[in-house]
Scaffold this motif. Structure first.
Motif: not given
Length: 481
Positions: A147-171
């Motif tokens: 729920l927090a990530w949906l409010q403040h999306p950090v730690g993931a990159v949106l590439t070609e309309d798909h989110y990919q996690v780049v940093d789980w600690l940040k997420l």
């Protein structure tokens, strides 16, 4: 997706989510209350009496909360079928961990907690109760991270309309710690008010005992502590979310035109159609600055900088014009706020967002004052429930409903204030919604209201039965309680 279908889909999902969050919060608060009672019961008899009563209430809450969470998994696929396609790499592992924690970590120790008190040593049973509290907290944590990530999306990159996690600690960081704290403090608040209310009501038909006195003293101090804790954590959450959600900030102020920060109003009458404030009672400048600062820190933290260039063209639907998500804080600057008139089509329900923020503050003040009143009455009467008058018992009953309303208003402000986004700043709910027949949506929504209403009424009836007749010992023929 038509507007009616969108509203009905959102209503269905928020009903299920709100029902689940209520029981999850209460379950979370009671789990830690039981741990404290169990630790104290090693040296005192009164906390053991209280523990044996409230552990049954916890079990009832857990069962209903678990049942309420199951429809959400189906709704996620039927109402928002494209969500997992967009954010499955983030949501999938978090939901999987929540289910794994609930089924394995928490449930493995629940049976020993409920039925093994006489079979285990004092130390072993206390450890089991602690492990159940930890398991409950971990289950809630994974849900809150999503729920927090949906409010403040950090730690993931949106590439070609798909989110990919780049940093789980940040997420796992971001807005998750303060949001989890809000859920925990809200659960403690609900647990405290329920403890006071049930104890006051059950002594109408039976003499109070030492366990009742322990619950009254602990519940009163827990209530006051939970109010203070929730105020601090809600302020932390607002400090984090408002600068990265310009539409919510503009609605809370309210501010209609982009420019320097206007003074926040204590109360105002809004003309949403005309895009103006008809009348306002202004608040202090300090509050306005707190709501909008620090913008530079938000940009530096990478609130939206994880998103790729494709994320900047957030899609709101056919013909919608949306500014890049990562441009909002930078464009506005540290001393400016985007106006609501510049966010048409991408702003939340203005009246609801504005009013819910004021109502939450008002209800928090009411709960705090009622908590002080409960402390005063308790000390005056020696925390003897038998001495309570009818109006005092009625006051404790009202306190439960005020606390429940506070939690509902607070969570609705968090959820509705982020509309129309599913993932704030990048993915809207219209993009991931399904095309369904409106009649079917009306039918399911009505059935959902009836079922959740019946569950809520049943929960209240079982509380009343337990309060009136006490706890029926488990496995009496084996000598266990």
């Amino acid at each position: 997706m038509t507007q009616t279908a969108w509203v009905l889909s959102l209503t269905q999902f928020y009903l299920g989510l709100g029902f689940m969050l209520f029981f999850l919060a209460l379950e979370l608060g009671l789990s830690w209350v039981l741990l404290v009672l169990r630790i104290r019961a090693r040296h005192e008899a009164a906390p053991l009496l209280a523990y044996r009563f409230w552990v049954r209430i916890y079990a009832l809450t857990l069962i209903i909360g678990f049942a309420a969470s199951l429809p959400l998994l189906f709704q996620l696929g039927t109402l928002w079928p494209d969500f997992m396609d967009r954010a499955g790499e983030v949501a999938g592992p978090l939901l999987g961990m929540a289910v794994l924690t609930a089924f394995i970590f928490k449930s493995c120790f629940l049976g020993a907690m409920l039925y093994g008190q006489r079979s285990l040593s004092e130390n072993a049973h206390t450890v089991v109760v602690g492990l159940v509290a930890i398991g409950t907290s971990l289950t809630a944590w994974w849900v809150i991270v999503l729920l927090a990530w949906l409010q403040h999306p950090v730690g993931a990159v949106l590439t070609e309309d798909h989110y990919q996690v780049v940093d789980w600690l940040k997420l796992l960081g971001g807005a998750a710690p303060p949001l989890f704290g809000v859920l925990l403090s809200g659960g403690l608040l609900l647990a405290a008010t329920l403890m006071l209310s049930l104890t006051a009501q059950r002594t109408r038909t039976r003499p109070s005992d030492a366990g009742d006195r322990t619950v009254l003293i602990g519940g009163t101090w827990l209530l006051l502590g939970a109010v203070v804790l929730q105020v601090v954590l809600a302020a932390w959450l607002g400090r984090m979310l408002l600068p990265v959600q310009p539409a919510r900030t503009a609605a809370v102020l309210p501010q209609w035109t982009t420019g320097p920060v206007e003074r926040v109003s204590v109360f105002a009458w809004l003309d949403v159609a005309g895009g103006r404030t008809v009348w306002a009672l202004e608040g202090p400048d300090l509050l306005s600055n707190w709501l909008t600062q620090p913008q530079e820190a938000v940009v530096a933290s990478g609130a939206h900088r994880d998103a790729s260039p494709q994320a900047g063209a957030a899609k709101a639907g056919p013909g919608a014009q949306v500014a890049p998500a990562d441009a909002a804080p930078a464009a506005a600057g540290a001393s400016e706020v985007q106006g609501l008139n510049d966010l048409i089509g991408m702003r939340p329900p203005v009246w609801f967002t504005y009013a819910s923020s004021r109502l939450a503050v008002l209800l928090t003040a009411v709960v705090g004052l009622m908590g002080l009143w409960a402390l005063w009455r308790g000390y005056r009467l020696g925390f003897e429930a038998d001495s309570f008058r009818a109006r005092t018992r009625t006051g404790f009953q009202a306190l439960v409903w005020v606390a429940l309303l506070l939690q509902a208003v607070g969570w609705m402000h968090v959820l509705v204030g982020s509309l129309p986004y599913a993932v704030y700043g990048t993915v809207t709910l219209r993009e991931i919604g399904s095309v369904q027949d409106e009649f079917g949506l009306w039918l399911v929504t009505g059935l959902q209201v009836v079922i959740y209403g019946a569950l809520g009424l049943g929960f209240r009836q079982l509380l009343g039965h337990t309060m009136r007749y006490g706890v029926v010992p488990v496995a009496r023929h084996r000598g266990r309680a």
